[in-house]
Design an enzyme around this catalytic site. Structure first.
Site: not given
Length: 337
Positions: A29, A49, A54, A84, A87, A109, A253
């Protein structure tokens, strides 16, 4: 109760363009939000951090990368897109000390806000923008001039402008092109957790594992059991995804359709419904979240043990063997190692 839905015409993009936005996290995200916001004329910096893998990706994409604390000090709107379970520490140690009246913290979230694991200062706007799709889809739809429907919610609104700010942010990542649905932190959190636990992850996973066990215990080959209770799941889910349950029943089916109607209620009966209600109750009263964070504080022995147990289920071995025959499957796990 009818939901309230907004579109681009309802949003004022200049609101978010007047903010300095720090995106905390640069995963699925995070990268999508950051790139879409930047393309919409918003000043964005990335908070990560120290030692984050990343960081290089974010720099290569042209973003200035700061520590979480530096990003929080610089920004007046902070979108927290870390997991989560991470955080709380990030907020308490690196973000909260830099918050001032008029700032805003956003989430995708609602768990930590709804269950009061994170409590922001009264003068800070607390809102949510939650795209109903993975980050790569959010980004791809945006670049194609489309969007992914998103939820917005406001938990604390000291200025009275929280909804307009959340809607502006949602429009900046393309959601207003598809539809922005207004909800609450409570509704998003509790329905999301219930869906994951009772149906999408917990319920479906155990249904497949139990079906596999029943067939194998009855003397059928594990490979055949895998095909019938697991592999073909994607075919069915794709039909539902494309056009609902009716489309699925129309496409299969008549034998499968009739069998589903008469045998489905024998499996998912009133006892299962009562069990689902118990799961929902334990989500609503905080029992689940408390247990999860207790496990986190202990180093996650519960999660790690269950992860290993499920990974060693015979269904997984049968699946690995059968997928090795399917050259068209791009497996995200290296099963040759």
């Amino acid at each position: 109760m009818a939901i309230k839905t907004y579109y681009d015409d309802d949003a004022d993009l200049s609101i978010i363009q007047g903010r300095k936005v720090a995106v905390i996290g640069y995963g699925s995200q995070g990268h999508a939000h950051a790139k879409c916001l930047r393309d919409s004329g918003v000043e964005v910096r990335i908070g990560l951090r120290e030692g984050s893998k990343s960081a290089e990706k974010a720099k290569e994409a042209g973003f200035e990368v700061l520590s979480n604390a530096e990003a929080a000090e610089w920004a007046d709107l902070i979108m927290i897109l870390a997991p989560d379970t991470s955080q709380i520490a990030i907020f308490e140690k690196e973000i909260e000390p830099h918050l001032k009246d008029g700032d805003a913290i956003f989430f995708a979230h609602g768990l930590n806000i709804h269950f009061k694991k994170i409590v922001a200062p009264k003068g800070v706007t607390v809102a949510m923008v939650a795209p109903k799709g993975p980050g790569h889809l959010v980004r791809r739809q945006f670049t194609e001039g489309k969007g992914v429907p998103s939820l917005i919610a406001v938990e604390n609104d000291p200025t009275g402008e929280g909804t307009a700010l959340a809607l502006s942010y949602a429009a900046a990542i393309g959601a207003g092109r598809a539809g922005v649905i207004e909800t609450t932190f409570r509704e998003e959190t509790e329905t999301d957790l219930f869906g994951e636990q009772a149906v999408l992850c917990g319920g479906l996973e155990k249904l497949m594992m139990t079906g596999f066990e029943v067939l194998v215990e009855a003397g059928y080959a594990p490979e055949m059991a895998f095909f019938e209770v697991c592999h073909e799941m994607k075919l069915i889910v794709d039909l539902i995804f494309e056009g609902g349950l009716s489309n699925m029943n129309y496409s299969i089916s008549e034998t499968a359709e009739f069998g589903g109607y008469v045998s489905g209620p024998k499996i998912i009966d009133d006892h299962v419904k009562e069990s689902m209600k118990k799961v929902l109750s334990e989500i609503q009263d905080g029992t689940f979240v408390d247990a999860m964070f207790k496990d986190v504080d202990a180093g996650q022995p519960g999660l790690k043990g269950l992860r290993e147990e499920y990974a060693n289920h015979p269904l997984e071995k049968a699946g690995k063997d059968m997928r090795s025959m399917m050259s068209w499957i791009a497996n995200p796990l290296d099963e040759t190692a």
